[in-house]
Design an enzyme around this catalytic site. Sequence first.
Site, PDB file in Angstrom:
ATOM      1  N   CYS A  59      32.582  23.514 -11.893  1.00 26.54           N
ATOM      2  CA  CYS A  59      32.546  23.187 -13.324  1.00 26.54           C
ATOM      3  C   CYS A  59      32.331  24.493 -14.097  1.00 26.54           C
ATOM      4  CB  CYS A  59      31.484  22.132 -13.624  1.00 26.54           C
ATOM      5  SG  CYS A  59      29.779  22.628 -13.279  1.00 26.54           S
ATOM      6  N   ASN A 104      27.777  25.229 -13.569  1.00 25.54           N
ATOM      7  CA  ASN A 104      27.195  24.903 -12.257  1.00 25.54           C
ATOM      8  C   ASN A 104      25.738  24.442 -12.378  1.00 25.54           C
ATOM      9  OD1 ASN A 104      26.529  26.567  -9.071  1.00 25.54           O
ATOM     10  ND2 ASN A 104      27.357  24.542  -9.400  1.00 25.54           N
ATOM     11  N   CYS A 149      25.308  21.122 -14.212  1.00 24.79           N
ATOM     12  CA  CYS A 149      25.379  19.675 -14.503  1.00 24.79           C
ATOM     13  C   CYS A 149      26.365  18.965 -13.569  1.00 24.79           C
ATOM     14  CB  CYS A 149      25.783  19.437 -15.965  1.00 24.79           C
ATOM     15  SG  CYS A 149      24.585  20.079 -17.163  1.00 24.79           S
ATOM     16  N   ARG A 150      27.660  19.116 -13.815  1.00 25.46           N
ATOM     17  CA  ARG A 150      28.649  18.292 -13.112  1.00 25.46           C
ATOM     18  C   ARG A 150      28.854  18.687 -11.654  1.00 25.46           C
ATOM     19  NH1 ARG A 150      33.171  19.389 -17.423  1.00 25.46           N
ATOM     20  NH2 ARG A 150      31.959  21.329 -17.389  1.00 25.46           N
ATOM     21  N   SER A 151      29.141  19.977 -11.392  1.00 24.87           N
ATOM     22  CA  SER A 151      29.479  20.327 -10.003  1.00 24.87           C
ATOM     23  C   SER A 151      28.283  20.255  -9.050  1.00 24.87           C
ATOM     24  CB  SER A 151      30.196  21.683  -9.917  1.00 24.87           C
ATOM     25  OG  SER A 151      29.398  22.739 -10.360  1.00 24.87           O
ATOM     26  N   ASP A 201      31.685  16.747 -20.163  1.00 22.56           N
ATOM     27  CA  ASP A 201      30.600  17.713 -20.009  1.00 22.56           C
ATOM     28  C   ASP A 201      29.328  17.129 -20.620  1.00 22.56           C
ATOM     29  OD1 ASP A 201      28.858  19.800 -20.028  1.00 22.56           O
ATOM     30  OD2 ASP A 201      30.340  21.285 -20.655  1.00 22.56           O
TER      31      ASP A 201
HETATM   32  P1  4NP Z   1      28.394  22.077 -16.422  1.00 22.97           P
HETATM   33  O1  4NP Z   1      27.777  21.909 -17.902  1.00 22.97           O
HETATM   34  O2  4NP Z   1      29.625  22.903 -16.576  1.00 22.97           O
HETATM   35  O3  4NP Z   1      28.690  20.669 -16.023  1.00 22.97           O
HETATM   36  O4  4NP Z   1      27.313  22.739 -15.604  1.00 22.97           O
HETATM   37  C1  4NP Z   1      27.479  22.980 -18.748  1.00 22.97           C
HETATM   38  C2  4NP Z   1      26.309  23.699 -18.547  1.00 22.97           C
HETATM   39  C3  4NP Z   1      25.981  24.739 -19.403  1.00 22.97           C
HETATM   40  C4  4NP Z   1      26.829  25.030 -20.466  1.00 22.97           C
HETATM   41  C5  4NP Z   1      27.989  24.296 -20.665  1.00 22.97           C
HETATM   42  C6  4NP Z   1      28.313  23.274 -19.799  1.00 22.97           C
HETATM   43  N1  4NP Z   1      26.484  26.068 -21.369  1.00 22.97           N
HETATM   44  O5  4NP Z   1      27.186  26.231 -22.381  1.00 22.97           O
HETATM   45  O6  4NP Z   1      25.517  26.796 -21.124  1.00 22.97           O
END
Ligand code: 4NP
Length: 158
Positions: free
Chosen positions: A12, A15, A17-19, A130
């Site tokens: 993702c 790294n 939340c989703r992955s 997201d």
């Molecule tokens: P992820 O979510 O890609 O599912 O881990 C996010 C985590 C952090 C951010 C964006 C999306 N950020 O902008 O810091």
Amino acid sequence: MTQQIQSILFVCLGNICRSPTAEGVFRAKAQAAGLDLQIDSCGTAGWHIGKSPDPRARATAAGQGYDLNPLRARQVTQSDFEKFDLILAMDQNNLNDLRAIAPCGHPAKLHKFTDILPPDHPMTGADVPDPYYEDNFGEVLALIEEGSDAVLTMIAAP
Ligand code: 4NP
């Protein structure tokens, strides 16, 4: 795509939340199925390197029996394209970013996570939303559980 998949990388943006949720969910399901696979996750961005998954992701996963606490964020590397048989991106931006940095000859192992869902599933081919800003961690976990089941079915298919 189904033959001889022994290692899977979930990707993702951050790294956190989703992955990592996909890594934890898929690892639990693979173990329950008796499959010995190498499973990992990473982000296309490096903002959260070394951090634990988001507390909301950990709490939501724990509510369904998945432990994300041991996981730490890392950024994708060139060697990931060599090491993993299947690389699954959580959304189209992640897939585009991976394609842009993939060494020649490796696009075939890159797919969107939801492309593995059955053709009649309403989220087939869609982005895993997201949850970092939307705060819809329960919805995301449910989709990741369904997608993980589909990946397992694909791998186990004769
Ligand atoms: P992820 O979510 O890609 O599912 O881990 C996010 C985590 C952090 C951010 C964006 C999306 N950020 O902008 O810091």
